[in-house]
Design an enzyme around this catalytic site. Structure first.
Site, mmCIF file in Angstrom:
data_model
loop_
_atom_site.group_PDB
_atom_site.id
_atom_site.type_symbol
_atom_site.label_atom_id
_atom_site.label_comp_id
_atom_site.label_asym_id
_atom_site.label_seq_id
_atom_site.Cartn_x
_atom_site.Cartn_y
_atom_site.Cartn_z
ATOM 1 N N ARG A 122 0.778 -1.242 0.000
ATOM 2 C CA ARG A 122 0.000 0.000 0.000
ATOM 3 C C ARG A 122 0.815 1.301 0.000
ATOM 4 N NH1 ARG A 122 -5.093 -0.695 3.881
ATOM 5 N NH2 ARG A 122 -6.078 0.697 2.407
ATOM 6 N N ARG A 397 -13.233 -1.127 14.100
ATOM 7 C CA ARG A 397 -12.771 -0.015 13.259
ATOM 8 C C ARG A 397 -13.782 0.281 12.155
ATOM 9 N NH1 ARG A 397 -6.999 -0.656 10.910
ATOM 10 N NH2 ARG A 397 -7.863 1.183 9.910
HETATM 11 N N1 EPU Z 1 -1.565 2.013 -4.844
HETATM 12 C C1 EPU Z 1 -0.334 2.374 -5.318
HETATM 13 N N2 EPU Z 1 0.078 3.671 -5.137
HETATM 14 C C2 EPU Z 1 -0.689 4.598 -4.502
HETATM 15 C C3 EPU Z 1 -1.959 4.221 -4.029
HETATM 16 C C4 EPU Z 1 -2.376 2.918 -4.215
HETATM 17 O O1 EPU Z 1 0.380 1.568 -5.889
HETATM 18 O O2 EPU Z 1 -0.246 5.740 -4.377
HETATM 19 C C5 EPU Z 1 -2.058 0.634 -5.043
HETATM 20 C C6 EPU Z 1 -2.305 -0.087 -3.718
HETATM 21 O O3 EPU Z 1 -1.128 -0.643 -3.197
HETATM 22 C C7 EPU Z 1 -3.317 -1.121 -4.120
HETATM 23 C C8 EPU Z 1 -4.141 -0.400 -5.201
HETATM 24 O O4 EPU Z 1 -3.324 0.682 -5.633
HETATM 25 O O5 EPU Z 1 -2.677 -2.232 -4.693
HETATM 26 C C9 EPU Z 1 -5.482 0.129 -4.757
HETATM 27 O O6 EPU Z 1 -5.343 0.812 -3.538
HETATM 28 P P1 EPU Z 1 -6.235 2.074 -3.162
HETATM 29 O O7 EPU Z 1 -5.341 3.269 -3.091
HETATM 30 O O8 EPU Z 1 -7.423 2.158 -4.042
HETATM 31 O O9 EPU Z 1 -6.683 1.718 -1.692
HETATM 32 P P2 EPU Z 1 -6.949 2.767 -0.555
HETATM 33 O O10 EPU Z 1 -7.468 4.006 -1.160
HETATM 34 O O11 EPU Z 1 -5.772 2.854 0.342
HETATM 35 C C10 EPU Z 1 -9.459 2.198 -0.130
HETATM 36 C C11 EPU Z 1 -10.273 1.729 1.019
HETATM 37 C C12 EPU Z 1 -9.959 0.275 1.317
HETATM 38 C C13 EPU Z 1 -10.238 -0.545 0.060
HETATM 39 C C14 EPU Z 1 -9.444 0.015 -1.122
HETATM 40 C C15 EPU Z 1 -9.757 -0.664 -2.437
HETATM 41 C C16 EPU Z 1 -10.557 3.782 2.270
HETATM 42 C C17 EPU Z 1 -10.260 4.563 3.494
HETATM 43 N N3 EPU Z 1 -9.995 2.574 2.177
HETATM 44 O O12 EPU Z 1 -8.096 2.059 0.270
HETATM 45 O O13 EPU Z 1 -10.806 -0.140 2.365
HETATM 46 O O14 EPU Z 1 -9.880 -1.883 0.262
HETATM 47 O O15 EPU Z 1 -9.743 1.423 -1.285
HETATM 48 O O16 EPU Z 1 -11.099 -0.551 -2.750
HETATM 49 O O17 EPU Z 1 -11.301 4.235 1.414
HETATM 50 C C18 EPU Z 1 -11.465 -1.379 4.266
HETATM 51 O O18 EPU Z 1 -12.417 -0.599 4.396
HETATM 52 O O19 EPU Z 1 -11.353 -2.449 4.910
HETATM 53 C C19 EPU Z 1 -10.401 -1.046 3.324
HETATM 54 C C20 EPU Z 1 -9.188 -1.596 3.371
#
Ligand code: EPU
Length: 417
Positions: A122, A397
């Site tokens: 992440r 959470r």
């Molecule tokens: N990624 C990158 N670079 C970045 C950002 C993301 O490589 O700068 C990659 C991540 O490593 C991952 C993919 O992109 O492989 C998708 O990650 P994303 O950024 O979409 O995840 P997030 O925004 O950190 C949100 C939710 C998560 C959910 C994911 C995917 C929130 C606060 N969290 O996380 O929710 O799993 O999108 O839909 O909105 C949960 O609620 O249990 C949870 C983990």
């Protein structure tokens, strides 16, 4: 430390109300940093992650007040301390969402890097690259992102991966930037749309949220607003998966069925009868579910946040299902715990082959992350005998009163110390 004790074997019957969405409320709370005026939010779920966000904002000088009807009022008359410390970011990654708003409002921010996480690496490189494209200088020092910008400038940003919080971060920053920002390959999640709705109420000019191309014309200032947080589609999906596994008939109110197409489609494939209204979903399941395979993908694909719950469903389904995780590289920790309950799961890279068994057996298990906890609860509801789930702080959470709501549906579930 609290644990959940579940005695399995009862079908679910009755009605429960879905809470507001955690993953919409988190970025929306950060928009309070973009204005001196009050931001009033309703349908905010009572969750640990949102208390953490409130604490983080309060530490920056935001006045935080609670109101009736799951309401919260945030007012950032002045931002006195534009910093997100490691202690808070490490417990909740979404804390990094303050970076863009702080830069836009104060011209500087110091936000801890989140580091690794139980479900995968992440990184936040897309957040950083996007803000740099808007003119910010960001250096990493002693584990912190130190960011500065006189005034952010609009830019055309092609995001290299589809990232939900990355899209939200840049949308918030762009709302107060000089000129127009275009986000290509933007996340289309409903939570992004809800954030855009709130920002527009505050006076932001945003078009295209919900598509992969979002256009934001920066404005000089934003005003306060009142916003009702959208229903939690993952909580909704979790209850539906629980009913599909345990059998019975339940009705969910306060839901947003139009945000759940992929989940509803897969549940129907498993044999559930589902009826939807504007804000209600009824599900009825008789007999053993059929095995259904899923592959996670960005919205409108099948949500990674529903993957663990569907693995629990597959564990007792008739036949074999393939569950493929494409978003996070390490999101199968629940498989090992489900095996302790008697599930037949073989992992090959990012695919789990789950061969349904007639019965799971209760056992002591441990939650490893939020959605993994939910899958163990579902497995516990259908397992023979008693299941004791440890480390349920993960559950707290993201699920508002899960055991009370499941109890109201007839499940034998209690919190024990
Ligand atoms: N990624 C990158 N670079 C970045 C950002 C993301 O490589 O700068 C990659 C991540 O490593 C991952 C993919 O992109 O492989 C998708 O990650 P994303 O950024 O979409 O995840 P997030 O925004 O950190 C949100 C939710 C998560 C959910 C994911 C995917 C929130 C606060 N969290 O996380 O929710 O799993 O999108 O839909 O909105 C949960 O609620 O249990 C949870 C983990």
């Amino acid at each position: 430390m609290d644990k959940l004790l579940i005695t399995g074997g009862r079908p679910l019957e009755g009605e429960v109300r879905v809470s507001g969405a955690k993953n919409a409320a988190l970025p929306i709370m950060c928009t309070a940093l973009l204005t001196e005026d009050p931001l009033k939010l309703t349908n905010v779920p009572a969750l640990m992650d949102l208390r953490t966000m409130a604490k983080l904002l309060a530490q920056m000088g935001v006045e935080v007040g609670t109101q009736s009807d799951c309401g919260i009022e945030l007012r950032a008359r002045a931002v006195t301390n534009p910093e997100a410390p490691y202690e808070l970011v490490k417990t909740m990654r979404a804390s990094v969402l303050v970076l863009g708003p702080l830069l836009a409002r104060c011209g500087q921010a110091r936000v801890s890097l989140p580091g690794g996480c139980a479900i995968g690496a992440r990184p936040v490189d897309q957040h950083i690259k996007g803000l740099q494209a808007m003119g910010a200088t960001i250096s990493i020092e002693h584990g912190f992102m130190n960011a500065r910008a006189e005034r952010l400038r609009g830019a055309r940003i092609a995001m290299e991966v589809v990232t939900v919080t990355g899209t939200e971060q840049l949308m918030m920053a762009a709302a107060l930037a000089e000129g127009t920002t275009v986000l290509e390959n933007a996340a289309r999640e409903p939570e992004v749309v809800d954030l855009a709705r709130c920002l527009r109420m505050m006076g932001a000019k945003i078009e295209g949220a919900g598509s992969d191309l979002i256009r934001i014309e920066g404005v000089g200032s934003l005003a306060g607003a009142e916003h009702r947080v959208m229903p939690d589609r993952i909580e909704t999906g979790t209850f539906l998966a629980a009913a599909a596994a345990a059998g019975g008939r339940i009705r969910l109110t306060g839901a947003a069925p139009d945000t759940l197409a992929a989940t509803l489609g897969k549940l129907r494939e498993a044999g559930a009868r589902i009826q939807t209204g504007d804000s209600t979903i009824e599900i009825e399941m008789a007999g053993r579910p059929a095995a259904v395979s899923v592959t996670t993908a960005p919205y409108p694909g099948f949500a990674t946040d529903m993957q663990a719950q569907f693995m629990a469903l597959a564990a007792i389904a008739d036949g074999a299902a393939q569950i493929t995780e494409t978003i996070f590289e390490n999101r199968f920790m629940h498989a090992l715990e489900l095996q302790r309950l008697g599930a037949d799961i073989a992992i090959h890279g990012n695919t789990a082959v789950v061969t349904g068994v007639e019965r799971l057996q209760g056992a002591k298990v441990m939650a490893t992350d939020l959605r993994a906890s939910a899958s163990l609860v579902i497995a516990g509801l259908v397992a023979q005998g008693r299941t004791l789930i440890d480390r349920i702080y993960h559950l707290d959470r993201g699920y508002d009163a899960l055991e009370r709501k499941l109890g109201a549906l007839g499940a034998r579930i209690e919190r024990v110390h």
